[in-house]
Write an enzyme that holds these catalytic residues in place. Sequence first.
Site, short mmCIF file in Angstrom:
data_model
loop_
_atom_site.label_atom_id
_atom_site.label_comp_id
_atom_site.label_asym_id
_atom_site.label_seq_id
_atom_site.Cartn_x
_atom_site.Cartn_y
_atom_site.Cartn_z
N ARG A 120 43.96 37.86 41.74
CA ARG A 120 44.02 38.49 40.35
C ARG A 120 43.13 39.25 39.56
O ARG A 120 44.03 39.43 39.16
CB ARG A 120 44.11 36.77 39.99
CG ARG A 120 45.37 35.86 40.47
CD ARG A 120 45.79 35.41 39.33
NE ARG A 120 46.38 33.96 39.98
CZ ARG A 120 46.80 32.65 39.76
NH1 ARG A 120 46.11 32.00 38.67
NH2 ARG A 120 48.04 31.94 40.29
N GLY A 151 54.00 29.07 45.63
CA GLY A 151 52.76 28.58 46.20
C GLY A 151 52.43 27.74 47.38
O GLY A 151 51.99 29.41 48.51
#
Length: 395
Positions: free
Chosen positions: A36, A354
């Site tokens: 991220r 996910g």
Amino acid sequence: MAWKTLDQMDISGKRVLVRVDINVPVEDGRVTDATRIQRIVPTVRDILDAGGKPVLLAHFGRPKGKRVPEMSLQPLVPALEEAFGADVVFVADCVGPAAEASVTALQPGQVLLCENTRYHAGEEKNDPELAADMAQLGDIYCNDAFSAAHRAHASTEGLARLLPACAGRLMQAELSALEAALGQPERPVVAVVGGAKVSTKLDLLGNLVARVDFLVIGGGMANTFLAAQGVDVGKSLCEHEMADTALEIVGKAKAAGCEIILPSDVVVAREFKAGAAHETVPVADCPADAMILDAGPDTVARIAQVLEGAKTLIWNGPLGAFEIEPFDAATNAAAAKAAQLSRDGALTSVAGGGDTVAALNKAGAADDFTYISTAGGAFLEWMEGKTLPGVAALG
């Protein structure tokens, strides 16, 4: 597109408040997966290169309006400095005199990281006062956190209405990919939707049947559709109480001209464990004492055929119990086909959610997809046709 990008903003000499998602895993004070962080590098570098001062706003965990030391952003500083190739200054608040002083003292080429926005109870309540206090720190607002865009929080929605606002590079890439997949897609469009339960993806399925040409349903969800159509699914994971809803979705698809593809053959086993004894049978021949754990090769061949004729693919969820061999075969084979077509430039493929990212990584196919969203909830809500507050506020 209704939102602006960094290219349309005059950044030189300006303080740019950048909402980022750096909610990364940390163990013993060290970042263990910097994915991220890597994804926000283009935004931060472009701001620095344009002579702007990046001021990062982010949440970490769920401190629920309290100062929880384990949820401080300070341990992320070394990983951020390494990723940006720049000096990162940390300040222990995201509003107030200390934050304002840190912004004023920021030197060209430096980045300021403000403490966890969720240390303030007003963040999740989208408190106008908190948003106004945050706005004191910047001249421009840049949202680069698509993954938090489905939340109407002070730093994602409130702040965007108080300053000239734009999308960061990651947000821009995400929105462009989703627009290509669902907004103005090249047809035919195929959606692959898998996962355990129909009940968690009702809005998603309802929106997709009206917008795609083919809907491939896999995983435990497929069992619910099969059972609704009179197939005995044995001891498989199945929401029998959702039968009427499943038939309603089938009816909607038919009316919209969307073909639903369900397994025609299945891989069954008596126990759910790696290497369990298993067999492939036609879907109508599932033994009463067995569970369906994957789609069979005939089903995969049909999916591959549909993908070959498609121009756009949206993928959310695995086709079987992909975590355990050999029940990952259908997901791996279909993913490999989608990856090959994407690599050849024949298919625009967008995937997210996910389990999806984990499944495509496991299949070794993720790198060849046109775009992989790590956004989870925001990706799903976009696919459901919902307005995302953080995106709407950029308009």
